[in-house]
Structure formats: structure tokens, C-alpha cells
Design an enzyme around this catalytic site. Structure first.
Site, PDB file in Angstrom:
ATOM      1  N   THR A  55     -50.764  41.633  -3.811  1.00 42.85           N
ATOM      2  CA  THR A  55     -49.643  40.924  -4.420  1.00 42.85           C
ATOM      3  C   THR A  55     -49.139  41.474  -5.756  1.00 42.85           C
ATOM      4  OG1 THR A  55     -51.287  39.277  -4.910  1.00 42.85           O
ATOM      5  CG2 THR A  55     -49.797  38.799  -3.127  1.00 42.85           C
ATOM      6  N   THR A  56     -49.463  40.859  -6.875  1.00 41.75           N
ATOM      7  CA  THR A  56     -48.682  41.137  -8.077  1.00 41.75           C
ATOM      8  C   THR A  56     -49.167  42.345  -8.882  1.00 41.75           C
ATOM      9  OG1 THR A  56     -48.285  38.795  -8.186  1.00 41.75           O
ATOM     10  CG2 THR A  56     -47.701  40.067 -10.129  1.00 41.75           C
TER      11      THR A  56
END
Lengths: 286, 226
Positions: A55-56
């Protein structure tokens, strides 16, 4: 051994292609195929299995170079697939690559990219320019487009220290292989929007390493706060997001103890500003 | 009716070997020694950009003497082989022995089947990790491999240089000591100049990629120290 006219030169992916080992141009697995004018909706809804996703990720420029950071969570659908995945990797001595998207192909891409840079360096006896490295990565993302259309999107973030210009530089990508040089900072992945906003509010030209790390850490904290697929600091297991700096000294991971300390500061700060939950209702519910 | 000349196989092989040996001996020699921190490779080379010594993989280096284009294409093939092997399996599965065998096969093939043998002699060196020994594979133009201990000399006058270097050799030499001894073994009576030497090490303390080149200043400092 290759004859001079058929030699793949310093290109490792081309070498793999010649040997029919290239992971991205081999026979595509039997996922949904798209063609013609009517293009169905998002492919991921039709996949017969849940794909692990990273994800991030975030990168920002500071006075001496670039800070890169990424959370450690990999998700498969709504479940947590892995708690300690590394999304920030050294690409070579003076550059790093962070990844968001389908975890399997993303890790393969990172491995191939690292090998490509080292292979070039060894065969040619000199390193690629930072732009050259960024273009190499763009080509890899583009050759992955077929799989991206089937739902396995990989979006890397590339950053490095440009030894000629003596400055940190950041490149973002889109799934089609588009390469965009960012001036100051960028964040990607499912929590990228929240992370980017956090960096945007605190960033200014020539910030110190300490301030840049603080921004990166609070960006990940805010992303984890808003996005279920982004993992926050895990004090129980001692797993903290990976943070690295790339300067004239090269790519260096921050000591997890330092990252833990930075997170403790950010957590303490947001605990102070968070609204206190309303107290017990006066009348007990019946 | 014309008849092709008959040449006895012994004569044919001998001619090829003589041809290769003569041309290799004309090139400048190169020495490799094991020292306390790893393996030192030192070559006489006027060029700063055309290298005789290069990196193949994490713990493996390559060195060649003779015809530049021939040993350079062998070097490239070695890098390709090692990188592909590391990609397919794991980085720790790449070793000097299999690379030396590959080179021996190729060079032996060229020697027997082609009109002209390769005019090169090469060295594949691997620095050992804790517990595993250092390895030096010396491969000749005809594909014969020699597994050498501690030191190895390639090129012309190898026997003389090797004898000079072996005198008083000690595997516990420091880098500077090993470099001074290697340089004086190469140049014999005249003092060695930093600018005519190409020096690289496989240094155990250098992290994942053990290979490191020594620049001219570093070589000069080591040569002038006593």
C-alpha cells in the site's frame, strides 16, 4: 556465450528475454482477457483469488537528498496478508525504489530492476545516470501493462541522489509506464492521498533530515489512520514502517529504534490534539 | 590432381599451442595473491579505462591477460552467466568453480575446433566467507584449469615472477604489504609506478559486493609506505 551481433549488451531484461526467462513477456496466466471495444469494469472483481497488495509509499526531498518511507502491511482483500513486508528497497548505491500495488509482480520488478542496474554497472564498467535508471524502470512498468490490465497493477516510486547535480530527485509512475519527475515530494498507493496531503502541508525548500523524517513518519501515520490497507506502527510486534535516506553517502535505512522514537513523538502529538471521546451517558441505556 | 597437405594432429595442436603461448607471453603479466583481508589482484596496465581486472559477482572477480577483445568477451559472458544464475536460483548459489568450468569448456572447445585458439589466460577468483576457503582458478588458452593456492601469475615470465613472489610469501600480509610485494615481483629491478598498475581487491569487509578498485592515489600511498 553470445556472438557480438546477437549480444544483448548491458541489458539484463534483454538477456533474460534471449534465454526465454523474462517474467513479464512469458505466457500470461489465464486471467480475464480484454479486447475489442467493450471493456468490462475493474478486473480485480473478476479474479478467482485475492491478490496481495502493498500500500502506502512516500518520498520527499530535503536539504541533503531524499527520504523514502513505506508502511509494512500487505493485504489480500480485506485480510492482512503480511505484517512485515518491505516496500522500500535500495535500487543501487545512490537510489531507491518503493512499490505499491500487486505484491508478487512488484517484488519481481524490484528484484529485476536491482539486477538490471548492477548488471549494467558490471558489464559497462560505469553506472547509469539517474535519468537512465528512471527510464529503465518506466520500461519495466510498461512491459507489465498486460498484467496491469488484468488487475495486477504495480506502481513504483523511484528516488535517488543525482551525483552530477548534487540534489535528490523523485520520479513517479503510472501503470502504463508514464514517468513523471516530481519537484519536491510524492506519495502513492491506497493511502497515498492522505500521505501526500500531510507532506504538502509541512514541506518547505531545504528542510533538514530530521524534519523530513518527521514528515514522512506523520504522513504514514495519517495514511494508516484513514486507510485500512495501510499499516501503522506495530509496537507489540516491534514492526515499524521502513524509512530510508538517500544522500551523497548513499542509500541508508534508518535504524528501527529511531523510527520507533519518531512514531512515539507523532502518536503523542496526535493524542494531545484528538478530541476526547464523550463520557458515559448519564442515563444508562436499557 | 592436388592432394591436401597432411599435418599430423600432434603437430597441428603443437602449432596452435605455440601460437597462443607466444602471443600471451608478449602481453604484460598480472598477479593475484591472498592477503589477510581477501584477494589482491595487481596488473601492469597503462590504460585507466580498459580494465584487465573486473567484478563478476558478489565475491567473484575476473582477470585476463592477452588479447583484450577476447578476454573482455569472456568477462561479459561470465557476468551474464553469474547474474542469470543468481536470478534463477539464489545469490549464494553463484560460485567460481562452476564459472571456471564453463570457461574451461568454452576455451577447450575453441582450442580443438576453431582454426585460431584464444590468445588469453584468465583468472577466476572467489573470496571465501567465514569458513570457506579463497579460490583461485587459473585457466589457460586450451581450457586447462589450475586450482592455485594463495598466489597465481598470468602472462609472460609467469615462472620467474611467481618464484619472486613466493619467496617470503605470507597469507597474513596486510593489503599494503601484499601490494608492495606484488608490484615489485611484477617489475623486478625497477621501482613500480602507481600509474602503470591496475589494482583491485576482493575485500571480505566490503559488504555484499566484495570487489573494489584501488585508485592511483591509494596505490601510490601503499607503494611509498614502508
Amino acid at each position: 556465450m553470445f556472438e557480438p551481433e546477437s549480444s544483448p549488451g548491458p541489458n539484463f531484461t534483454e538477456l533474460l528475454r534471449r534465454l526465454e526467462l523474462d517474467p513479464f513477456s512469458g505466457p500470461q496466466h489465464g486471467g480475464p482477457q480484454y479486447g475489442g471495444a467493450s471493456r468490462p469494469g475493474p478486473a480485480s472483481t473478476q479474479l478467482p483469488f485475492e491478490v496481495r497488495h502493498a500500500t502506502t509509499i512516500v518520498a520527499l526531498r530535503f536539504a541533503d537528498g531524499v527520504v523514502m518511507a513505506g508502511d509494512r502491511r500487505a493485504t489480500a482483500g480485506s485480510s492482512i496478508a503480511h505484517r512485515a513486508m518491505d516496500k522500500v528497497h535500495p535500487a543501487d548505491r545512490y537510489s531507491g525504489v518503493a512499490i505499491a500495488g500487486a505484491a508478487g509482480p512488484a517484488m519481481e520488478m524490484v528484484k529485476l530492476f536491482q539486477l538490471q542496474l548492477e548488471h549494467y554497472e558490471k558489464v559497462e564498467g560505469s553506472t547509469l545516470s539517474l535519468d537512465g535508471k528512471a527510464n529503465q524502470l518506466a520500461q519495466m512498468v510498461r512491459s507489465h501493462l498486460g498484467m496491469a490490465l488484468q488487475g495486477f497493477v504495480v506502481v513504483p516510486l523511484f528516488a535517488g541522489f543525482d551525483l552530477k547535480r548534487e540534489t535528490g530527485r523523485i520520479y513517479s509512475y503510472d501503470p502504463t509506464g508514464g514517468r513523471y519527475e516530481e519537484t519536491d515530494f510524492h506519495a502513492d498507493g491506497s493511502g497515498g492521498r492522505d500521505a501526500k496531503t500531510t507532506v504538502k502541508l509541512g514541506w518547505s525548500e531545504g528542510i533538514s533530515r530530521s524534519r523530513a523524517v518527521e514528515l514522512a513518519v506523520s504522513a504514514l501515520w495519517n495514511a494508516a489512520d484513514e486507510d485500512s490497507a495501510t499499516g501503522g506502527p506495530d509496537a507489540i510486534r516491534g514492526i515499524y514502517p521502513s524509512v530510508a535516506t538517500i544522500t551523497s553517502e548513499g542509500f541508508v535505512y534508518l535504524d528501527p529504534a529511531e523510527v520507533a522514537e519518531r512514531f512515539a513523538a507523532v502518536v503523542a502529538l496526535s493524542a494531545r490534539s484528538a478530541p476526547t471521546p464523550s463520557s458515559q451517558p448519564e442515563e444508562p441505556l436499557r | 590432381m592436388s592432394m591436401p597437405f597432411y599435418v599430423a594432429p600432434e603437430q597441428f595442436m603443437k602449432d596452435k599451442a605455440d601460437f597462443a603461448r607466444k602471443n600471451i607471453a608478449r602481453g604484460r603479466p598480472l598477479v593475484a595473491t591472498v592477503y589477510s583481508g581477501g584477494i589482491l589482484i595487481c596488473a601492469e596496465n597503462q590504460s585507466k579505462s580498459l580494465h584487465k581486472v573486473s567484478e563478476i559477482y558478489d565475491r567473484i572477480a575476473f582477470a585476463g591477460v592477452g588479447r583484450y577483445n577476447e578476454f573482455d568477451s569472456l568477462r561479459r559472458a561470465g557476468v551474464q552467466h553469474a547474474d542469470v544464475k543468481g536470478y534463477q536460483f539464489s545469490r549464494e548459489d553463484v560460485d567460481a568453480r562452476s564459472l571456471a568450468n564453463l570457461y574451461a569448456q568454452y576455451m577447450g572447445n575453441v582450442f580443438t575446433h576453431e582454426l585460431k585458439p584464444l590468445e588469453v589466460e584468465i583468472l577466476v577468483a572467489e573470496v571465501g566467507e567465514a569458513g570457506t576457503p579463497d579460490q583461485l582458478y587459473h585457466i589457460l588458452y586450451d581450457g586447462s584449469v589450475m586450482d592455485e593456492d594463495n598466489l597465481c601469475v598470468l602472462g609472460g615470465e609467469a615462472d620467474v615472477i611467481s618464484a619472486r613472489l613466493a619467496e617470503g610469501y605470507d597469507p597474513r600480509w596486510s593489503l599494503e604489504e601484499a601490494l608492495r610485494r606484488s608490484a615489485s615481483a611484477l617489475t623486478a629491478d625497477r621501482p613500480a609506478q602507481a600509474k602503470e598498475l591496475e589494482v583491485a581487491v576482493l575485500d571480505r569487509a566490503n559488504g555484499r559486493r566484495a570487489f573494489r578498485r584501488l585508485d592511483e592515489a591509494e596505490v601510490a600511498a601503499a607503494l611509498s609506505g614502508s
